[in-house]
Design an enzyme around this catalytic site. Structure first.
Site, PDB file in Angstrom:
ATOM      1  N   GLU A 146       0.818  -1.225   0.000  1.00 17.58           N
ATOM      2  CA  GLU A 146       0.000   0.000   0.000  1.00 17.58           C
ATOM      3  C   GLU A 146       0.849   1.272   0.000  1.00 17.58           C
ATOM      4  O   GLU A 146       0.514   2.244  -0.678  1.00 17.58           O
ATOM      5  CB  GLU A 146      -0.914  -0.008   1.232  1.00 17.58           C
ATOM      6  CG  GLU A 146      -1.849   1.185   1.287  1.00 17.58           C
ATOM      7  CD  GLU A 146      -2.702   1.158   2.555  1.00 17.58           C
ATOM      8  OE1 GLU A 146      -3.473   2.112   2.742  1.00 17.58           O
ATOM      9  OE2 GLU A 146      -2.588   0.213   3.335  1.00 17.58           O
ATOM     10  N   ASP A 147       1.933   1.260   0.771  1.00 16.64           N
ATOM     11  CA  ASP A 147       2.666   2.503   1.022  1.00 16.64           C
ATOM     12  C   ASP A 147       4.041   2.588   0.364  1.00 16.64           C
ATOM     13  O   ASP A 147       4.721   3.604   0.511  1.00 16.64           O
ATOM     14  CB  ASP A 147       2.836   2.706   2.538  1.00 16.64           C
ATOM     15  CG  ASP A 147       1.503   2.868   3.242  1.00 16.64           C
ATOM     16  OD1 ASP A 147       0.550   3.334   2.597  1.00 16.64           O
ATOM     17  OD2 ASP A 147       1.414   2.521   4.431  1.00 16.64           O
TER      18      ASP A 147
END
Length: 730
Positions: A83-84
């Site tokens: 996600e990051d």
């Protein structure tokens, strides 16, 4: 200490916890996953300023304490890399296998996909988690650990962010932890969320518990000593004793939500007796009831009737010689592991839950929740299902054959009928509870024996009014499904009426051809093949019009108001019909009207209306401070509607005036005489002392308008000793 040293120290702590757990872990894979996460999150920091990689390590710690396996720990360390960071799911799968990739993908949020509202995004995230959870329950256990650590460190976030996260935790994640039976996680999530949702109540309960800490410990130790002496020494039985205190949120529910005092809560203190077999549980219960006096109607047998999350235990509330009530819980070790760790006991203690069949049985509700949600086009239904269907408070109701049906507290006989079978609910015409006929909105209680009376007519079906009564999402979606299939033309007509009403209220007015095209564009965006299908969905409740209306209004403003198309405003009726309130709300033929107590508007005041949720239109003065504040909020602005007084108003309205005067004898009498002379009705009078021998008098009275109120103020101003008279809020 450098960032590298800080993160390394936290990881060393994780390895120590793993070593002390006594379980066989693949430490090499865990170390490799940590190195991958550390490299991927290099340079990233949390809001608190600490290196980001410390967060997944703390999440992994929580999961080790729950007894989860190697793949779960590895996935926890990697749960934010997709996600990051630039790391992809394919890279995770190549290095750590399909199982870890599935877990990471299930936990990854859908933050990069645009949604029309925060609620819709939240609902879609939860739906994806549940879909992944149906394949592997470890997904949700990682997510719960992730949310638990975020809540432990939420104090560094802005106030509004804290409240939003706390509300989501209370409504979604705590109920999921409850249904999975992970008691420690559930209670800590609830307590942390409550700390930011109602800080005053949280501090008050925590302070009270702290004050009584020594007294509580002495009481629990005294009870344990007495039980040990009787059962172990005299009876020669082998038992294990524990003491527990009810969680802050558990106390909050009973004190603030159920209106009880702390003295009325009998299970704040509890002693837990753990034995080896089920037979011993009931034997110990008999001894406990012989030692202490049991309180009537305070015994619960969750062994013979387990909770939906498979919790089993005997609960009995008793009183000792000092008159202090307390709860005793009796269970086996297997029941204890399940009660403490829930579904995680499958990994922590092989004696807890054994075999795939048992695990499948415990996850049946996930599939049911997803199946129910698929019946509805409204994605937010799944969050509403979690809020209601997975609520901590449940009731256990019996069929005439003795089968147990578990329902959320507040469920009606309609919910009961649909829980048995869809056809039973659809053909229901009445119900008997404990042999007596009850109304259709009767709320069932634990222990009720409910018999559903059905019609043999094939055309018999549910009523639309049932949607306002029922509690469970299962019943709601089955009723909607029936109307969707059986009443299509009626649904289209109902949906068209509702859409026209909302368009009129929001001043959306177009020629017929353009209106049809505009509705068609809305239908396509909501994934409906035709206007009729869209209108039918509104009619049977499959889509919430109030939820999509702000987007529709924005599209209308952008497309038509900015073009050369002449948009004709709604034509006002030549003759307004005056409602009973004396106020006319533009765009609404008839509606409930109430006057705001914050400003008490009177005929002659410039007024505006606010469309409330379920309580009609609230009328305010245009210069009311609440109006000015609400107008600045974009989410509230569209709910303000134009209003004006009718031409002739004969009613009187409550208004409050404040008199500041010298505190002299006879002042109240002079004011009362003045009111009587003017033939003004007084509703209430309140006086309080002010500084320097003055008094403040508040009078609520009836006035027909601003002019009459001005005359009243002028009359009061002439009374000897009166310094000032002003119109005030109530």
């Amino acid at each position: 200490m450098s960032d590298i040293d800080k993160s390394q120290a936290v990881f060393e702590s994780l390895l120590t916890i793993i070593e002390k757990s006594g379980k066989q872990y693949d430490v090499d894979s865990i170390v490799h996953a940590y190195e991958t996460a550390k490299e991927a999150h290099m340079g990233q920091r949390r809001v608190s300023g600490e290196p980001y990689v410390m967060h997944p390590v703390h999440v992994a710690e929580i999961l080790v304490q729950l007894g989860m396996d190697t793949d779960t720990i590895v996935a926890a360390l990697l749960h934010d890399v997709v996600e990051d960071t630039t790391t992809t799911l394919d890279m995770v799968e190549k290095q750590y296998g399909k199982d870890v990739a599935l877990l990471v993908d299930g936990v990854t949020k859908l933050g990069k996909i645009p949604f029309s509202s925060r609620e819709e995004q939240q609902a879609e995230n939860v739906r994806k988690m549940l879909l992944a959870m149906a394949k592997d329950v470890r997904v949700i256990i990682i997510k719960l650990a992730d949310r638990l650590h975020n809540m432990r460190t939420i104090s560094v976030m802005p106030d509004q962010k804290r409240r939003d996260k706390s509300l989501e935790t209370m409504e979604v994640y705590a109920p999921l932890a409850h249904r999975l039976g992970i008691r420690g996680v559930k209670e800590e999530l609830e307590d942390l969320a409550l700390k930011y949702l109602d800080p005053v109540a949280y501090e008050e309960i925590e302070h009270t518990l702290e004050l009584k800490k020594d007294e509580r410990n002495q009481l629990i130790e005294h009870i344990k000593a007495r039980i040990n002496e009787r059962i172990v020494i005299e009876e020669g039985k082998k038992i294990h004793l524990e003491g527990r205190v009810k969680s802050v949120y558990g106390i909050y529910r009973k004190v603030y939500m159920n209106g009880r005092s702390m003295d009325e809560i009998y299970d704040i203190y509890a002693v837990r007796v753990i034995v080896d077999t089920v037979i011993e549980c009931y034997n110990i219960l008999g001894i406990v009831h012989d030692m202490f006096r049991p309180i009537p109607n305070r015994f619960k047998d969750y062994i013979s009737t387990p909770k939906p999350n498979m919790y089993q235990s005997l609960h009995t509330t008793v009183i000792d010689k000092e008159g202090i009530p307390f709860e005793i819980q009796i269970r086996t070790w297997d029941m204890h592991y399940t009660a403490e760790y829930g579904i995680a006991a499958h990994w922590k203690y092989k004696a807890g839950i054994s075999g795939k069949d048992k695990l499948e049985e415990r996850l049946a509700w996930v599939r049911q929740l997803l199946e129910v949600q698929q019946e509805s086009e409204d994605v937010e239904d799944i969050v509403r299902s979690i809020k209601t269907d997975l609520a901590p408070e449940e009731v256990f109701v019996f069929t005439p054959r003795g089968d147990v049906i578990c329902l959320p507290a507040g469920s009606t006989v309609i919910d009961f009928a649909y829980a048995i079978h869809t056809a039973v609910g659809n053909r229901m015409v009445g119900a008997k509870v404990d042999g007596r006929m009850v109304s259709i909105d009767y709320q069932v209680k634990t222990g009720n024996i409910v018999e559903v009376i059905t019609s043999k007519s094939p055309t018999q079906g549910p009523s639309r009014d049932w949607l306002k009564i029922i509690k469970t999402s299962e019943a709601r979606n089955k009723i909607r499904s029936w109307f969707k299939k059986e009443r299509r033309e009626e649904n289209i007509a109902e949906g068209k009426t509702e859409l026209e009403r909302e368009f009129k209220r929001n001043y959306i007015n177009l020629p017929d051809a353009e209106m049809k095209e505009f509705i068609s564009s809305i239908a396509k965006r909501q994934h409906f093949p035709s206007n009729e299908e869209f209108l039918a969905a509104i009619g049977y409740g499959g889509i919430s019009l109030s939820r999509i209306m702000p987007r529709i209004k924005d599209d209308f403003q952008r497309i038509y108001r900015s073009s050369d198309t002449e948009v004709k405003p709604p034509i006002k009726p030549k003759k307004d019909k005056k409602g009973q309130s004396g106020v006319i709300v533009e765009g609404l033929d008839s509606c409930l009207v109430k006057f705001a107590r914050c400003c008490n508007p009177l005929p002659g005041d410039d007024i505006i209306g606010f469309v409330t949720r379920g309580f009609g239109v609230s009328i305010h003065k245009r210069d009311c401070t609440n109006v000015l504040m609400s107008m600045q909020d974009e989410t509230q602005r569209d709910r303000w509607v134009r209003t004006h007084w009718a031409d002739s108003v004969k009613e009187t309205y409550k208004s409050t005036i404040e008199i500041f005067a010298t505190d002299r004898q006879g002042m109240i009498a002079d004011i009362s005489i003045a009111l009587a002379n003017m033939h003004i009705q007084m509703h209430s009078l309140n006086a309080r002392e002010a500084k320097d021998k003055h008094v403040v008098i508040q009078i609520t009275l009836g006035a027909s308008g601003v002019d009459q109120l001005s005359n009243i103020i002028g009359t009061f101003s002439k009374i000897p000793g009166v310094i000032s008279v002003e119109r005030a809020t109530q």
